[in-house]
Design an enzyme around this catalytic site. Structure first.
Site, PDB file in Angstrom:
ATOM      1  N   CYS A  85       3.516   8.408   0.914  1.00 23.51           N
ATOM      2  CA  CYS A  85       4.185   7.439   1.785  1.00 23.51           C
ATOM      3  C   CYS A  85       4.264   6.123   1.032  1.00 23.51           C
ATOM      4  O   CYS A  85       3.235   5.570   0.637  1.00 23.51           O
ATOM      5  CB  CYS A  85       3.353   7.304   3.062  1.00 23.51           C
ATOM      6  SG  CYS A  85       3.898   5.983   4.134  1.00 23.51           S
ATOM      7  N   CYS A 104       7.152  -7.269   6.792  1.00 20.93           N
ATOM      8  CA  CYS A 104       8.360  -6.746   7.443  1.00 20.93           C
ATOM      9  C   CYS A 104       8.882  -7.775   8.429  1.00 20.93           C
ATOM     10  O   CYS A 104       8.102  -8.448   9.104  1.00 20.93           O
ATOM     11  CB  CYS A 104       8.037  -5.444   8.181  1.00 20.93           C
ATOM     12  SG  CYS A 104       9.508  -4.709   8.935  1.00 20.93           S
ATOM     13  N   CYS A 111       0.654   2.599   7.456  1.00 24.30           N
ATOM     14  CA  CYS A 111       0.660   1.651   6.356  1.00 24.30           C
ATOM     15  C   CYS A 111       0.667   0.217   6.889  1.00 24.30           C
ATOM     16  O   CYS A 111       1.218  -0.052   7.937  1.00 24.30           O
ATOM     17  CB  CYS A 111       1.912   1.848   5.520  1.00 24.30           C
ATOM     18  SG  CYS A 111       1.600   2.699   4.001  1.00 24.30           S
ATOM     19  N   CYS A 138       7.970  -5.230  15.111  1.00 22.30           N
ATOM     20  CA  CYS A 138       7.663  -4.312  16.207  1.00 22.30           C
ATOM     21  C   CYS A 138       6.265  -4.664  16.726  1.00 22.30           C
ATOM     22  O   CYS A 138       5.360  -4.924  15.926  1.00 22.30           O
ATOM     23  CB  CYS A 138       7.729  -2.859  15.741  1.00 22.30           C
ATOM     24  SG  CYS A 138       9.339  -2.456  15.050  1.00 22.30           S
ATOM     25  N   GLU A 193       0.802  -1.218   0.000  1.00 20.00           N
ATOM     26  CA  GLU A 193       0.000   0.000   0.000  1.00 20.00           C
ATOM     27  C   GLU A 193       0.834   1.266   0.000  1.00 20.00           C
ATOM     28  O   GLU A 193       2.006   1.265   0.354  1.00 20.00           O
ATOM     29  CB  GLU A 193      -0.994  -0.002   1.154  1.00 20.00           C
ATOM     30  CG  GLU A 193      -0.461  -0.492   2.462  1.00 20.00           C
ATOM     31  CD  GLU A 193      -1.547  -0.525   3.535  1.00 20.00           C
ATOM     32  OE1 GLU A 193      -1.943  -1.636   3.891  1.00 20.00           O
ATOM     33  OE2 GLU A 193      -1.953   0.532   4.019  1.00 20.00           O
ATOM     34  N   CYS A 205       2.904  -2.872  15.376  1.00 17.77           N
ATOM     35  CA  CYS A 205       2.783  -2.517  13.954  1.00 17.77           C
ATOM     36  C   CYS A 205       2.095  -3.610  13.138  1.00 17.77           C
ATOM     37  O   CYS A 205       2.407  -4.797  13.290  1.00 17.77           O
ATOM     38  CB  CYS A 205       4.186  -2.256  13.402  1.00 17.77           C
ATOM     39  SG  CYS A 205       4.208  -1.929  11.636  1.00 17.77           S
TER      40      CYS A 205
HETATM   41  N1  SAH Z   1      10.128   0.281   8.990  1.00 18.87           N
HETATM   42  C1  SAH Z   1      10.320   1.688   9.007  1.00 18.87           C
HETATM   43  C2  SAH Z   1       9.364   2.442   8.112  1.00 18.87           C
HETATM   44  C3  SAH Z   1       7.938   2.007   8.089  1.00 18.87           C
HETATM   45  S1  SAH Z   1       6.987   2.232   9.563  1.00 18.87           S
HETATM   46  C4  SAH Z   1      10.249   2.216  10.416  1.00 18.87           C
HETATM   47  O1  SAH Z   1       9.863   1.463  11.299  1.00 18.87           O
HETATM   48  O2  SAH Z   1      10.615   3.362  10.619  1.00 18.87           O
HETATM   49  C5  SAH Z   1       6.570   3.954   9.483  1.00 18.87           C
HETATM   50  C6  SAH Z   1       6.220   4.549  10.836  1.00 18.87           C
HETATM   51  O3  SAH Z   1       4.903   4.161  11.255  1.00 18.87           O
HETATM   52  C7  SAH Z   1       7.173   4.110  11.927  1.00 18.87           C
HETATM   53  O4  SAH Z   1       7.580   5.199  12.711  1.00 18.87           O
HETATM   54  C8  SAH Z   1       6.310   3.140  12.681  1.00 18.87           C
HETATM   55  O5  SAH Z   1       6.804   2.946  13.966  1.00 18.87           O
HETATM   56  C9  SAH Z   1       4.956   3.793  12.606  1.00 18.87           C
HETATM   57  N2  SAH Z   1       3.834   2.941  12.975  1.00 18.87           N
HETATM   58  C10 SAH Z   1       3.722   1.598  12.824  1.00 18.87           C
HETATM   59  N3  SAH Z   1       2.535   1.172  13.306  1.00 18.87           N
HETATM   60  C11 SAH Z   1       1.880   2.270  13.767  1.00 18.87           C
HETATM   61  C12 SAH Z   1       0.606   2.481  14.369  1.00 18.87           C
HETATM   62  N4  SAH Z   1      -0.235   1.494  14.570  1.00 18.87           N
HETATM   63  N5  SAH Z   1       0.265   3.748  14.724  1.00 18.87           N
HETATM   64  C13 SAH Z   1       1.100   4.786  14.468  1.00 18.87           C
HETATM   65  N6  SAH Z   1       2.316   4.646  13.902  1.00 18.87           N
HETATM   66  C14 SAH Z   1       2.706   3.401  13.549  1.00 18.87           C
HETATM   67 FE1  SF4 Z   2       8.693  -3.089  10.344  1.00 17.20          FE
HETATM   68 FE2  SF4 Z   2       6.565  -1.889  11.359  1.00 17.20          FE
HETATM   69 FE3  SF4 Z   2       8.758  -2.148  12.828  1.00 17.20          FE
HETATM   70 FE4  SF4 Z   2       8.758  -0.424  10.750  1.00 17.20          FE
HETATM   71  S1  SF4 Z   2       7.504  -0.281  12.613  1.00 17.20           S
HETATM   72  S2  SF4 Z   2      10.361  -1.936  11.295  1.00 17.20           S
HETATM   73  S3  SF4 Z   2       7.420  -1.559   9.328  1.00 17.20           S
HETATM   74  S4  SF4 Z   2       7.471  -3.840  12.054  1.00 17.20           S
END
Ligand code: SAH
Ligand code: SF4
Length: 375
Positions: free
Chosen positions: A113, A120, A359, A124, A92, A127
């Site tokens: 974005c 991934c 995303c 985390c 997406e 996420c």
């Molecule tokens: N993997 C990279 C880029 C993609 S995530 C990274 O982690 O930086 C992009 C951003 O969205 C990151 O800061 C991530 O921590 C945040 N993110 C992920 N899940 C989220 C959620 N449910 N609510 C708000 N931000 C979120």
């Molecule tokens: Fe991967 Fe989501 Fe962690 Fe970014 S925040 S590294 S997309 S698991």
């Protein structure tokens, strides 16, 4: 044999091929014009290229586009695009109308974005992108096409006469002038394809998007942050911090075990010194996890030491996950406590977050629905 896609090649690579084929240089300019200015999706649309050259190109390269599966949101608000790739994977992109306060300079255009991987591997805990694991890296052309496909869609809606903003190039239907690499996936884990895609999106013959308008977000891959600092292009760097002590960060981000805060801070320092630009700390506020005031002191110290700006982002609820966003007063209190320590900080306050979710969530929902229906 799997053919390479033409948009995964840099100008120099294509020039070498054209030289081998004994073609005059202007043919390459014509090709690039069709690919990146006109964004055509069919070899036969390249009307000023001779028929035999089009045939040759078809035999050596694919010319892939993204198939739009779902689009949410209206033209004046945040829009989410769900794409299907050639192998049927889903990714997406999120298109955000200009919001000068968030990333980069003020602008009257749009920020896109983009995703860099299918799934991934970093897992985390909060996420959606990591929930189903990692499937594969995106190829350069699949990263580039997220920009082109949306501009193509936009161009069909806009007549040149009604467009009020100045053109980014000779083609006034260009829409996107800011990129944030914050979609699905860890961009620095797909380093070579990412740099190739961004080089093409930045090139004047390609996407024409300034490197300073491109922000790469990472969960903190230390060796790649250092490598990125040594690249010639001046990309902006955002770090997904989400915790200012190893204890809190380690609880929600497994990557912190491999690269603890001390090492991450040293790599950020190297980047900041090398590029001379402010970096950004993304800090999602999650109720009861990292929103307590005990994080303010270490976060302030880190931000001040590294000349970093802090973006506070209220957590977006992910289906099936237990985490919640804190109340607005708690968010405001956290912001004020940072400001009181002279940290440059912003808190995302916009309404209508139902589709502005991070995303990965739309793809997750769609994949689960497809599994249920057995498609
Ligand atoms: N993997 C990279 C880029 C993609 S995530 C990274 O982690 O930086 C992009 C951003 O969205 C990151 O800061 C991530 O921590 C945040 N993110 C992920 N899940 C989220 C959620 N449910 N609510 C708000 N931000 C979120
Ligand atoms: Fe991967 Fe989501 Fe962690 Fe970014 S925040 S590294 S997309 S698991």
């Amino acid at each position: 044999m799997v053919l390479p896609d033409i948009k995964s090649l840099r100008r120099e690579e294509l020039a070498a091929r054209f030289a081998e084929w004994r073609l005059p240089a202007y043919r390459l300019d014509q090709l690039l014009h069709w690919l990146y200015e006109r964004r055509v999706t069919d070899w036969d649309a390249m009307s000023n290229l001779p028929q035999d050259l089009r045939e040759k190109l078809r035999q050596h390269f694919t010319l892939q586009t993204l198939e739009l599966v779902d689009k949410q949101g209206s033209r004046d608000t945040t829009q989410k695009f769900l794409w299907r790739l050639a192998d049927h994977s889903l990714i997406e992109s999120v298109l955000i109308p200009a919001n000068p306060a968030l990333y980069g300079d003020s602008s009257d255009r749009h920020t896109l974005c983009v995703s860099t991987q299918v799934g991934c591997a970093y897992g985390c805990k909060f996420c959606a992108s990591g929930l189903e694991g990692w499937k594969r890296n995106l190829e350069p052309h699949e990263i580039i096409e997220q920009v082109l496909a949306i501009e193509r869609d936009h161009a069909t809606h806009v007549t040149h006469a009604t467009h009020s903003t100045p053109p980014r190039s000779a083609f006034p239907d260009r829409l996107i002038n800011n990129l944030v690499i914050m979609g699905m996936g860890e961009p620095l884990a797909n380093y070579d394809n990412l740099i190739k895609a961004l080089t093409i999106l930045n090139a004047p013959w390609g996407g024409g998007i300034g490197a300073r308008k491109i922000t790469i977000s990472t969960s903190g891959l230390v060796p790649q942050i250092r490598k990125l600092a040594d690249e010639p292009l001046q990309f902006r760097l955002a770090i997904s911090l989400h915790g200012a002590t190893d204890e809190v960060r380690g609880k929600i981000m497994p990557v912190n075990k491999k690269y603890p805060l001390k090492e991450l801070a040293a790599a950020c320092d190297y980047y900041q010194k090398k590029k001379g630009r402010m970096i950004t700390f993304e800090y999602i506020l999650i109720a009861g996890v990292n929103d307590l005031l005990d994080q303010v002191e270490p976060l302030s110290k880190l931000a001040l030491k590294l000349h970093a700006k802090v973006n506070l982002i209220p957590y977006n609820k992910v289906e099936d996950l237990e985490w919640e966003r804190p109340s607005e007063p708690v968010q405001e209190q956290f912001l004020k406590a940072l400001e009181a320590r002279k940290v440059t900080a912003t808190l995302r306050r916009e309404k209508g977050h139902d589709i502005d979710a991070a995303c990965g969530q739309l793809r997750l929902k769609t994949e689960r629905a497809l599994q249920k229906t057995g498609v």
